[in-house]
Design a protein around this motif. Structure first.
Motif, mmCIF file in Angstrom:
data_model
loop_
_atom_site.group_PDB
_atom_site.id
_atom_site.type_symbol
_atom_site.label_atom_id
_atom_site.label_comp_id
_atom_site.label_asym_id
_atom_site.label_seq_id
_atom_site.Cartn_x
_atom_site.Cartn_y
_atom_site.Cartn_z
ATOM 1 N N SER A 63 0.830 -1.210 0.000
ATOM 2 C CA SER A 63 0.000 0.000 0.000
ATOM 3 C C SER A 63 0.859 1.252 0.000
ATOM 4 C CB SER A 63 -0.943 -0.015 1.207
ATOM 5 O OG SER A 63 -0.222 0.040 2.422
ATOM 6 N N ARG A 64 1.964 1.237 0.749
ATOM 7 C CA ARG A 64 2.866 2.392 0.737
ATOM 8 C C ARG A 64 3.523 2.549 -0.627
ATOM 9 N NH1 ARG A 64 3.943 0.342 5.935
ATOM 10 N NH2 ARG A 64 5.786 -0.801 5.158
ATOM 11 N N ARG A 65 3.848 1.437 -1.254
ATOM 12 C CA ARG A 65 4.475 1.488 -2.572
ATOM 13 C C ARG A 65 3.516 2.069 -3.617
ATOM 14 N NH1 ARG A 65 8.094 -3.347 -5.161
ATOM 15 N NH2 ARG A 65 8.446 -2.424 -7.226
ATOM 16 N N ILE A 136 -3.951 5.974 -13.234
ATOM 17 C CA ILE A 136 -3.782 5.317 -11.937
ATOM 18 C C ILE A 136 -3.827 3.798 -12.093
ATOM 19 C CG2 ILE A 136 -4.839 4.972 -9.667
ATOM 20 C CD1 ILE A 136 -5.745 7.891 -9.772
ATOM 21 N N GLY A 137 -4.762 3.315 -12.919
ATOM 22 C CA GLY A 137 -4.848 1.877 -13.140
ATOM 23 C C GLY A 137 -3.567 1.303 -13.730
ATOM 24 N N ARG A 138 -3.003 1.992 -14.720
ATOM 25 C CA ARG A 138 -1.768 1.486 -15.336
ATOM 26 C C ARG A 138 -0.577 1.574 -14.374
ATOM 27 N NH1 ARG A 138 -4.102 4.099 -19.829
ATOM 28 N NH2 ARG A 138 -2.905 6.005 -19.470
ATOM 29 N N ILE A 139 -0.523 2.655 -13.589
ATOM 30 C CA ILE A 139 0.574 2.791 -12.620
ATOM 31 C C ILE A 139 0.511 1.679 -11.576
ATOM 32 C CG2 ILE A 139 1.463 4.254 -10.756
ATOM 33 C CD1 ILE A 139 0.654 6.679 -12.460
ATOM 34 N N PHE A 140 -0.688 1.403 -11.064
ATOM 35 C CA PHE A 140 -0.838 0.349 -10.056
ATOM 36 C C PHE A 140 -0.514 -1.025 -10.646
ATOM 37 C CE2 PHE A 140 -3.916 2.606 -6.896
ATOM 38 C CZ PHE A 140 -2.910 3.521 -6.629
ATOM 39 N N ALA A 146 5.715 -5.407 -10.751
ATOM 40 C CA ALA A 146 7.100 -5.344 -10.281
ATOM 41 C C ALA A 146 7.241 -5.999 -8.908
ATOM 42 C CB ALA A 146 7.566 -3.892 -10.233
ATOM 43 N N TYR A 147 6.247 -5.782 -8.046
ATOM 44 C CA TYR A 147 6.301 -6.396 -6.712
ATOM 45 C C TYR A 147 6.168 -7.906 -6.801
ATOM 46 C CZ TYR A 147 5.023 -7.562 -1.912
ATOM 47 O OH TYR A 147 4.984 -8.109 -0.656
ATOM 48 N N SER A 149 7.115 -9.771 -9.218
ATOM 49 C CA SER A 149 8.149 -10.412 -10.035
ATOM 50 C C SER A 149 9.038 -11.334 -9.204
ATOM 51 C CB SER A 149 9.007 -9.341 -10.727
ATOM 52 O OG SER A 149 9.686 -8.548 -9.757
ATOM 53 N N ARG A 150 9.008 -11.135 -7.886
ATOM 54 C CA ARG A 150 9.790 -12.040 -7.029
ATOM 55 C C ARG A 150 9.168 -13.420 -6.959
ATOM 56 N NH1 ARG A 150 9.791 -8.387 -1.745
ATOM 57 N NH2 ARG A 150 7.598 -8.382 -2.382
ATOM 58 N N GLY A 151 7.889 -13.474 -7.327
ATOM 59 C CA GLY A 151 7.218 -14.768 -7.321
ATOM 60 C C GLY A 151 6.844 -15.180 -8.729
ATOM 61 N N GLN A 152 5.571 -15.463 -8.925
ATOM 62 C CA GLN A 152 5.135 -15.961 -10.209
ATOM 63 C C GLN A 152 4.319 -14.940 -10.975
ATOM 64 O OE1 GLN A 152 2.653 -19.272 -9.265
ATOM 65 N NE2 GLN A 152 1.134 -18.058 -8.187
ATOM 66 N N ALA A 153 4.130 -13.727 -10.417
ATOM 67 C CA ALA A 153 3.276 -12.757 -11.103
ATOM 68 C C ALA A 153 3.871 -12.323 -12.424
ATOM 69 C CB ALA A 153 3.053 -11.531 -10.212
ATOM 70 N N ALA A 154 5.221 -12.297 -12.512
ATOM 71 C CA ALA A 154 5.842 -11.837 -13.756
ATOM 72 C C ALA A 154 5.517 -12.760 -14.907
ATOM 73 C CB ALA A 154 7.350 -11.715 -13.567
ATOM 74 N N SER A 155 5.352 -14.076 -14.621
ATOM 75 C CA SER A 155 5.081 -15.020 -15.696
ATOM 76 C C SER A 155 3.674 -14.879 -16.240
ATOM 77 C CB SER A 155 5.306 -16.448 -15.198
ATOM 78 O OG SER A 155 4.398 -16.744 -14.139
ATOM 79 N N GLN A 156 2.825 -14.098 -15.570
ATOM 80 C CA GLN A 156 1.459 -13.914 -16.026
ATOM 81 C C GLN A 156 1.348 -12.786 -17.050
ATOM 82 O OE1 GLN A 156 -0.812 -13.292 -12.474
ATOM 83 N NE2 GLN A 156 -0.387 -15.327 -11.652
ATOM 84 N N GLN A 157 2.463 -12.214 -17.491
ATOM 85 C CA GLN A 157 2.465 -11.173 -18.501
ATOM 86 C C GLN A 157 3.097 -11.741 -19.773
ATOM 87 O OE1 GLN A 157 1.108 -8.196 -18.026
ATOM 88 N NE2 GLN A 157 0.663 -8.503 -15.868
#
Length: 372
Positions: A63-65, A136-140, A146-147, A149-157
């Motif tokens: 949330s802070r990020r 705002i939607g694209r920034i979030f 990016a957050y 990417s340490r897990g598996q979220a990056a592979s969903q792009q």
């Protein structure tokens, strides 16, 4: 040669009359300087300095990020507020955007669930509200990707999109606004200068003096069109060199000479339209009122304020009969894309045909008004 001499002397008379009209001269100076510089330098079409409030119920790293990702110049630094103040903040117009990040947002995100963020928008600020919500939607999305990417979220792009902006790499809205302001002011002055010049002569009785001379309606009309077009073309050149290129720093890639030639052709159509409207009116105030429903659609529906493709199909066909539509297309193509005659010849042909049609209709009406 004798007719050309008549037109030349009548043109000098028109220029002399304009030189002694201090109010009209002052208006022309304003139209090609301040009226161009202020909108182009001060108006922003996109999102700029939008006010944001944030309700952080999660108080997590994510949330802070997200809050820190909203930065100038698009957004002001987010102001933290309590959940109970969301409606009051929007009702009072304190902030355009109020973002609510719910409790447990980071935990749900890491658990693979799909948590939601609420973005409340004050849509009375229509331009910023429409574009800002998308920003705002694209920034979030970027920050969350990016957050994760340490897990598996990056592979969903699976696809990465790369955008390139041609002819205006930094998307400076002032570049386009400066040219459109010149186009609009040319349209207004072309119609008003010739129309008021004709009506002023009729009111002062000097038109009757011209009729007793060996002059034809064609000579009188060509003198008025030529002299006023000469003044407007000269003012346009000065405005491009001093205001657009030097004061605003807009890089014009195309030929100024070709643009001025196209401007002269456009003025041929608009000044003929001004004379036609002047033959319908009986006084200058009546001419001013009659010009409003003609000039305003020419400015708003020419493609400078709204793309032609976004208009209804029948309206697109109607506006293709307006010289302003072709002139806006020619102006942007020549000045920004460095288009030559071989590229814009269709618009040039259409503008020439419309100008000739306006001229002969105005000439016929002018002859009838002189005989009446």
């Amino acid at each position: 040669m004798e007719k050309l001499a008549h037109i030349f002397r009548l043109g000098l008379k028109e220029l002399t009359s304009l030189r002694h009209d201090s109010v009209l001269l002052l208006f022309m100076v304003y139209a090609f300087s301040v009226a161009i510089y202020m909108p182009a330098s001060g108006s922003v079409i996109g999102v700029h300095n939008a006010s944001v409030a944030i309700v952080d119920e999660d108080h997590s790293q994510v949330s802070r990020r997200l809050a820190e990702a909203l930065q100038p110049p698009e957004f002001q630094p987010p102001v933290p507020i309590a959940y109970e103040r969301i409606d009051q903040t929007l009702d009072d117009g304190e902030h355009t955007f109020v973002i609510d990040i719910p409790a447990g947002f980071q935990a749900d995100l890491l658990a693979g669930r799909e948590p939601a963020i609420q973005i409340n928008v004050d849509a009375t600020a229509m331009s910023q509200a429409f574009m800002g919500a998308g920003y705002i939607g694209r920034i979030f999305q970027r920050e969350l990707a990016a957050y994760g990417s340490r897990g598996q979220a990056a592979s969903q792009q699976p696809v990465a999109l790369t955008s390139r902006a041609l002819f205006n790499a930094n998307l400076e809205s002032g570049w386009f606004l400066a040219i459109i302001q010149i186009v609009n002011n040319i349209t207004i002055l072309a119609v008003l200068l010739t129309g008021t010049a004709l009506l002023r002569e009729r009111e002062h009785g000097t038109l009757d003096h011209l009729l007793v001379l060996p002059l034809t309606a064609l000579e009188i009309m060509l003198a008025k069109i030529g002299s006023n077009a000469l003044v407007v073309v000269f003012c346009t050149w000065l405005s491009l060199e001093l205001v657009v290129k030097k004061a605003l720093g807009v890089p014009l890639a195309g030929s100024i000479t070709l643009f001025l030639a196209v401007t002269a052709l456009y003025l041929f159509a608009c000044t003929a339209l001004g004379i036609f409207l002047a033959t319908l009116a009986r006084s200058i105030p009546q001419f001013g009122l009659l010009s409003i429903p003609v000039i305003i659609p020419m400015l708003l529906l020419s493609g400078g304020s709204t793309p032609m493709e976004s208009m209804p199909q029948w309206l697109q066909w109607v506006m293709h009969g307006s010289p302003s539509t072709h002139y806006v297309s020619l102006s942007t193509a020549i000045l920004f894309r460095d288009a030559g005659p071989s590229v814009v010849w269709m618009n040039l042909a259409a503008l020439t045909a419309i100008g000739l049609a306006f001229f002969f209709v105005a000439l016929a009406r002018f002859r009838r008004s002189l005989a009446a």
